[in-house]
Enzyme design. Structure first.
Site, PDB file in Angstrom:
ATOM      1  N   LYS A  31     -39.771   1.014  24.660  1.00 55.21           N
ATOM      2  CA  LYS A  31     -39.690  -0.315  25.284  1.00 55.21           C
ATOM      3  C   LYS A  31     -39.955  -0.213  26.776  1.00 55.21           C
ATOM      4  O   LYS A  31     -40.691  -1.024  27.356  1.00 55.21           O
ATOM      5  CB  LYS A  31     -38.295  -0.925  25.050  1.00 55.21           C
TER       6      LYS A  31
ATOM      7  N   GLN B 236     -28.843  -1.729  23.551  1.00 55.49           N
ATOM      8  CA  GLN B 236     -29.431  -1.056  22.394  1.00 55.49           C
ATOM      9  C   GLN B 236     -28.372  -0.748  21.323  1.00 55.49           C
ATOM     10  O   GLN B 236     -27.312  -0.220  21.634  1.00 55.49           O
ATOM     11  CB  GLN B 236     -30.109   0.250  22.865  1.00 55.49           C
TER      12      GLN B 236
ATOM     13  N   ASP C  29     -32.810 -10.617  23.198  1.00 54.57           N
ATOM     14  CA  ASP C  29     -32.814 -10.331  21.754  1.00 54.57           C
ATOM     15  C   ASP C  29     -32.610 -11.595  20.908  1.00 54.57           C
ATOM     16  O   ASP C  29     -32.820 -11.557  19.697  1.00 54.57           O
ATOM     17  CB  ASP C  29     -31.681  -9.347  21.419  1.00 54.57           C
TER      18      ASP C  29
END
Lengths: 288, 288
Positions: B53, B97, B120
């Protein structure tokens, strides 16, 4: 021959429980659940709904307040009232009666109510928690929640069953689908764009109809032993209140069915009362 | 013979667009989108995802920060970092994460991130808005959002179509179902408790599989001309990365299919990048 799900009897039972919970809360915690219904304007149907809620709440011992605002009220003024009740520790549930006049953005109002006082369960954060099957306590739209009580009282199992939701409204279809999914049903959400509803309903164990259309289901659309829940409140050609489905036609084929009137309707208001007391209880023992 | 939905090519195209948007935002508004990824501990797979990412974000011109915290970090300490980034105007997206160590409640962390920085799309208020088909701008879980981009790029129509979602996770199944419903599909949400999946899939125009099980679908389970989207990332007996469905078996019968690897996977990270820029743009022109 179907078992008729008696919404009036269930609502009576639920109201009895709610009334006892109110008494206990007063005895044990010194708290009376407080519910405020804000109504804007003079629409006769809205006035009747609100009066009905107010009387039921009073009868169960809930501190019920009806706040009448003029049809011309500004959004700012309405939000000022919401804010006042948000900050009032004696008020546990706030409801703003539909419909609202054009100068008021309904979404702004829904979001202004504190999620923990959102007795209608319409705030996005409460809807999100429902869809996520969150394990904390939060309010849920009253009509679907009342239907779940019906399932539970009649021991209608959802786990592993095929369920069909006819309608995808924010108030009924979507929260109902989420509740059934959370209980382990496979859920199909159908609506006016669905090409062939029968393709789904003919294999369904449970069908909830909230289409607002007459003759949504006849006996050729369902399987033997299905459960049919009718949320519809329609007027037929003779001006009588009827549901979405052909009750008489379905009666001999299905296992459970709700009548209209006397089915889902009475449970919605009883669930609103139940949830008013829930919110008061959760305000004492906050877990989220 | 199926058309293969080329996730790698689409991701490349999307990244190109994202990169151009970053440049324009710098030129027009003097703002560089800022994305922070918080990672706890040394899990090799997580480290690899985060590195991936980070590199992609940097390549596209996004200001990417990786905040490494020790495996032993307390929830309080982690939330302090979230709070710091919530209050940092140069950061527009915050991602923590997965997975997190046992001493940390993932739900608390998800809710601590400001909804407008929730890159997210996991915050309940954003999930609620998605389920309600809210007309304002809000982030959505990246894997389903990336799949919607696939539908759009390949002109796969959802309106009036029968869609089946296999899986009901918070990250894929539920948001994917909501997105398809919002586009006018009839949506069936199925899962491990569903007794007969084929009963649904054999009539489906669109099937999205996120079961994490091999051989979820073979050609006998689908109709001619269906679209099959495979979210699965499984290892087969030979240790190769494969999807949920029997790709080769389905290939001649379906109209569109995603390969694994090279399908949904690349689109998820490209969508994360896209959404980081979305959040930065929305922070300039807030509408909700």
């Amino acid at each position: 021959m179907a078992t008729v799900i008696d919404g009036r009897a269930l609502a009576k039972k639920l109201n009895q429980q709610t009334s006892e919970r109110v008494q206990k809360m007063q005895e044990n915690d010194g708290i009376t659940p407080g519910l405020v219904v804000i109504i804007v304007g003079d629409d006769p149907a809205s006035q009747r709904y609100v009066r009905n809620k107010h009387r039921t709440a009073q009868r169960l011992g809930i501190n019920s307040i009806v706040k009448q605002l003029p049809e011309s009220v500004s959004e700012k003024e309405l939000l000022k009232w919401v804010d006042q009740y948000n900050n009032d520790p004696t008020i546990h549930g706030i409801l703003v009666q539909d419909p609202l006049p054009d100068q008021i953005n309904e979404k702004d109002v829904t979001r202004a109510i504190l999620p923990e006082k959102d007795v209608d369960g319409f705030h996005p954060v409460n809807v999100g928690k429902l869809f996520l099957n969150d394990s904390t306590k939060y309010p849920v739209s009253c009509t679907p929640k009342g239907i779940m009580t019906m399932f539970s009282e009649y021991h209608i199992e959802l786990k592993g069953k095929n369920a069909v939701m006819l309608g995808r409204s924010a108030i009924v279809g979507k929260p109902m689908a989420a509740l059934m999914l959370n209980q382990g049903a496979s859920v199909s959400i159908l609506h006016r764009l669905t090409k062939d509803i029968t393709e789904y309903t003919k294999d369904a164990d449970i069908i909830v109809s909230a289409t607002g259309q007459l003759h949504t289901l006849t006996k050729n659309d369902v399987k033997v032993g299905a459960t049919v829940i009718d949320v519809g409140q329609n007027l037929n050609e003779e001006g009588h209140l009827v549901g979405d489905v052909d009750y008489d036609d379905l009666f001999d084929k299905v296992a459970y069915i709700t009548p209209v009137p006397g089915g889902v309707g009475p449970m919605t208001i009883a669930t609103l009362m139940q949830q008013s007391v829930d919110l008061a209880e959760w305000s004492i023992h906050r877990d989220n």
